[in-house]
Design an enzyme around this catalytic site. Structure first.
Site, PDB file in Angstrom:
ATOM      1  N   SER A  35       0.836  -1.214   0.000  1.00 43.01           N
ATOM      2  CA  SER A  35       0.000   0.000   0.000  1.00 43.01           C
ATOM      3  C   SER A  35       0.867   1.259   0.000  1.00 43.01           C
ATOM      4  CB  SER A  35      -0.893   0.014   1.242  1.00 43.01           C
ATOM      5  OG  SER A  35      -1.796  -1.059   1.208  1.00 43.01           O
ATOM      6  N   ARG A  39       1.521   4.287  -3.064  1.00 47.59           N
ATOM      7  CA  ARG A  39       1.285   5.704  -2.779  1.00 47.59           C
ATOM      8  C   ARG A  39       2.560   6.524  -2.951  1.00 47.59           C
ATOM      9  NH1 ARG A  39      -2.498   2.474  -0.494  1.00 47.59           N
ATOM     10  NH2 ARG A  39      -4.473   3.345   0.255  1.00 47.59           N
ATOM     11  N   ARG A 135     -13.858  -7.023 -10.600  1.00 50.01           N
ATOM     12  CA  ARG A 135     -14.075  -6.399  -9.279  1.00 50.01           C
ATOM     13  C   ARG A 135     -14.892  -5.106  -9.394  1.00 50.01           C
ATOM     14  NH1 ARG A 135      -8.325  -6.622  -6.330  1.00 50.01           N
ATOM     15  NH2 ARG A 135      -9.546  -5.784  -4.602  1.00 50.01           N
ATOM     16  N   ASP A 328      -6.914  -7.918   4.868  1.00 43.66           N
ATOM     17  CA  ASP A 328      -6.157  -8.757   3.924  1.00 43.66           C
ATOM     18  C   ASP A 328      -5.548  -9.986   4.588  1.00 43.66           C
ATOM     19  OD1 ASP A 328      -6.785  -6.969   1.948  1.00 43.66           O
ATOM     20  OD2 ASP A 328      -4.916  -5.841   2.149  1.00 43.66           O
ATOM     21  N   LYS A 355     -12.518  -9.441  -3.257  1.00 40.38           N
ATOM     22  CA  LYS A 355     -11.070  -9.210  -3.380  1.00 40.38           C
ATOM     23  C   LYS A 355     -10.563  -9.911  -4.646  1.00 40.38           C
ATOM     24  CE  LYS A 355     -10.804  -6.797   0.424  1.00 40.38           C
ATOM     25  NZ  LYS A 355     -10.544  -5.354   0.366  1.00 40.38           N
TER      26      LYS A 355
HETATM   27  O1  SPQ Z   1      -4.821  -3.781  -4.461  1.00 37.63           O
HETATM   28  P1  SPQ Z   1      -5.742  -4.909  -4.182  1.00 37.63           P
HETATM   29  O2  SPQ Z   1      -5.731  -5.896  -5.293  1.00 37.63           O
HETATM   30  O3  SPQ Z   1      -7.149  -4.467  -3.856  1.00 37.63           O
HETATM   31  O4  SPQ Z   1      -5.119  -5.651  -2.891  1.00 37.63           O
HETATM   32  C1  SPQ Z   1      -5.607  -6.045  -1.603  1.00 37.63           C
HETATM   33  C2  SPQ Z   1      -4.657  -7.228  -1.166  1.00 37.63           C
HETATM   34  O5  SPQ Z   1      -5.081  -8.203  -0.576  1.00 37.63           O
HETATM   35  O6  SPQ Z   1      -3.470  -7.076  -1.427  1.00 37.63           O
HETATM   36  C3  SPQ Z   1      -7.075  -6.475  -1.584  1.00 37.63           C
HETATM   37  F1  SPQ Z   1      -7.367  -7.512  -2.223  1.00 37.63           F
HETATM   38  O7  SPQ Z   1      -5.391  -5.027  -0.619  1.00 37.63           O
HETATM   39  C4  SPQ Z   1      -6.140  -3.808  -0.504  1.00 37.63           C
HETATM   40  C5  SPQ Z   1      -6.966  -3.828   0.774  1.00 37.63           C
HETATM   41  O8  SPQ Z   1      -7.838  -4.912   0.825  1.00 37.63           O
HETATM   42  C6  SPQ Z   1      -5.141  -2.672  -0.460  1.00 37.63           C
HETATM   43  C7  SPQ Z   1      -5.729  -1.389   0.047  1.00 37.63           C
HETATM   44  C8  SPQ Z   1      -4.979  -0.122  -0.130  1.00 37.63           C
HETATM   45  O9  SPQ Z   1      -3.754  -0.147  -0.370  1.00 37.63           O
HETATM   46  O10 SPQ Z   1      -5.615   0.950  -0.005  1.00 37.63           O
HETATM   47  C9  SPQ Z   1      -6.926  -1.346   0.724  1.00 37.63           C
HETATM   48  C10 SPQ Z   1      -7.759  -2.534   0.959  1.00 37.63           C
HETATM   49  O11 SPQ Z   1      -8.844  -2.545   0.048  1.00 37.63           O
HETATM   50  P2  SPQ Z   1     -10.251  -1.838   0.399  1.00 37.63           P
HETATM   51  O12 SPQ Z   1     -11.145  -2.209  -0.765  1.00 37.63           O
HETATM   52  O13 SPQ Z   1     -10.696  -2.448   1.681  1.00 37.63           O
HETATM   53  O14 SPQ Z   1     -10.044  -0.406   0.478  1.00 37.63           O
END
Ligand code: SPQ
Length: 448
Positions: A35, A39, A135, A328, A355
């Site tokens: 994450s 960013r 998604r 996650d 997810k």
């Molecule tokens: O990037 P992606 O594919 O959505 O990755 C995931 C993961 O498990 O690596 C979710 F499947 O992480 C997201 C997390 O679930 C990463 C994230 C972020 O960096 O802001 C936020 C979370 O998602 P959300 O939908 O709850 O905001």
């Protein structure tokens, strides 16, 4: 539609073969936080001046973000052993890309870029792989439209996303329908380009890396309770970023060391941001032996070393307020629950179904193959702890499912074979090597 980069995830079947038993031992550093890596590229690109990043995650997801910004005209050196240097182009310096931006498997890239790019006055298409293209995207495109953006989805509300130039964005006051850092971040990034103050209220705290990093780049962010706001028209000033190890990657080792008798590991330099530490809280409530050592602050993010020794876990009702803080880590936590004494019950986690895979169903199916007593529900799962046997399970291309089942082998009575594991590279390059050094008997085999 012409795509410049080669597809990010390979179609061949990478299979993990994991021998049963063993213990985890040693001192390790898991790769950089996904994450924060995303960013750092986004804000570094929009900043004035040169941003240096160390500890950048060289996984396919964060590399997708890096390549996207190169296609948007930003000069980025690296990554070279986690070092990245970005020549920031300023808030209005991005250029129209020659082709759609391929974001591979990465939901974070697509949802945050939808907001960041909505007010650039550029025509841009965002595409992803088959998982990402299934998604839900209306959760970001609907509020972005309220801001005056033109961002189109398919009729199903999925990618590709077509962003069209608009003259200006207007600030909105938006209540998030779900606790999601991606929606929050997308709107805050769009808010940097909006006329006035954009406010986002979240139903429960979610990861706050965007807010922390905006402040690190000198951009004011206000928070009052669960309400966060930014005022458009400011600028970002380049800075240096030290990315901590990803607690979501550390989670596999936290669970593995907890369930495998005789384990004793130290995980160094792990990000323990309080909006991400649910996995530690939940495992401790289950009886895990996790010590948090050497707490420190690294560039505005709390970091520590985590000492984990095996322990007899017991089942719990997972408190719902922990769910967004561990969102996650549930695939790994389900493995812990399957090895615990008694029943674990998860509720309030319907987000797991959208997810990279439906993480409730896919984990329930795999755990059932390994002989666990599991009952999936609409918003969670009930797991009765017991003994695991060997078997062949399918990760459905979901990195976190693949790595969770690899750890399950530590307590299985036969070998665990896991299909469709190539996406482990999206978040944890070098997983099999590190897991093997730690004590897992694991082989990755290509099966075409
Ligand atoms: O990037 P992606 O594919 O959505 O990755 C995931 C993961 O498990 O690596 C979710 F499947 O992480 C997201 C997390 O679930 C990463 C994230 C972020 O960096 O802001 C936020 C979370 O998602 P959300 O939908 O709850 O905001």
């Amino acid at each position: 539609m012409q795509v410049l980069e080669t597809p990010l995830s390979s179609t061949e079947n990478l299979v993990f073969h994991v021998q049963p038993g063993g213990a985890l031992k040693g001192t390790f550093r898991v790769p950089g936080d996904k994450s924060i890596s995303h960013r750092s590229i986004m804000l570094g690109s929009l900043a004035e001046g040169v941003t240096h990043i160390s500890g950048f995650l060289e996984g396919e997801d964060s590399l997708a973000t890096l390549r996207a910004f190169r296609s948007l005209g930003v000069s980025i050196e690296g990554p070279e052993k986690g070092q990245v240097t970005i020549q920031g182009v300023g808030m209005h310096g991005l250029k129209k890309p020659q082709a759609p931006l391929d974001l591979g498997n990465s939901g974070t890239s697509m949802r945050l870029l939808a907001g960041l790019l909505a007010g650039q006055g550029l025509e841009i298409t965002l595409v992803g792989d088959s998982s990402l293209s299934g998604r839900p995207m209306r959760r970001v495109t609907d509020p972005l439209r309220k801001m005056g953006a033109i961002v189109e989805t398919t009729d199903d509300g999925t990618a590709p996303l077509a962003i069209r130039p608009v003259k200006a964005l207007k600030a909105i006051d938006y209540e998030l329908p779900v606790a999601s850092a991606q929606i929050k971040s997308s709107l805050l990034l769009a808010g940097l380009y909006a006329d006035g103050e954009t406010c986002v209220t979240e139903p429960a705290p979610t990861r706050d890396h965007t807010e922390r990093m905006l402040k690190g780049f000198g951009y004011p962010v206000q928070r009052s309770g669960n309400r966060i706001s930014v005022t458009g028209g400011g600028k970002l000033t380049a800075c240096n970023i030290d990315v901590p190890s990803d607690i979501s990657s550390a989670a596999f080792f936290l669970v593995g060391a907890s369930i495998a008798p005789g384990s004793d590991i130290l995980l160094e330099h792990v990000g323990i941001n309080p909006t991400r530490d649910g996995v530690i809280n939940i495992l401790r409530q289950m009886g895990a032996d996790i010590e948090i050592l050497n707490r420190r602050d690294v560039g505005g993010e709390p970091v520590a070393d985590l000492h984990v020794r095996s322990a007899q876990l017991h089942g719990i009702d997972i408190p719902e307020e922990q769910v967004p803080l561990a969102i996650d880590e549930f695939p790994a936590l389900f493995v812990a629950a399957a090895c615990a004494e008694g029943q674990t019950r998860l509720t309030g986690a319907e987000e797991l179904r959208v997810k990279e895979s439906d993480r409730i169903q896919v984990m329930a199916d795999g755990l059932a193959i390994l002989g666990a007593d599991v009952t999936p529900t609409a918003d969670g799962i009930v797991i009765q702890g017991g003994t695991l046997q060997g078997g062949r399970v399918n990760s459905h291309g979901d990195h976190r499912i693949a790595m969770s089942f690899a750890m399950a082998a530590l307590r299985a009575q036969g070998a665990v074979v896991i299909d469709d594991c190539s996406n482990v590279n999206t978040s944890f390059p070098g997983f099999t090597e590190l897991a093997a050094v730690a004590g897992l008997t694991i082989r990755a085999v290509e099966d075409n």
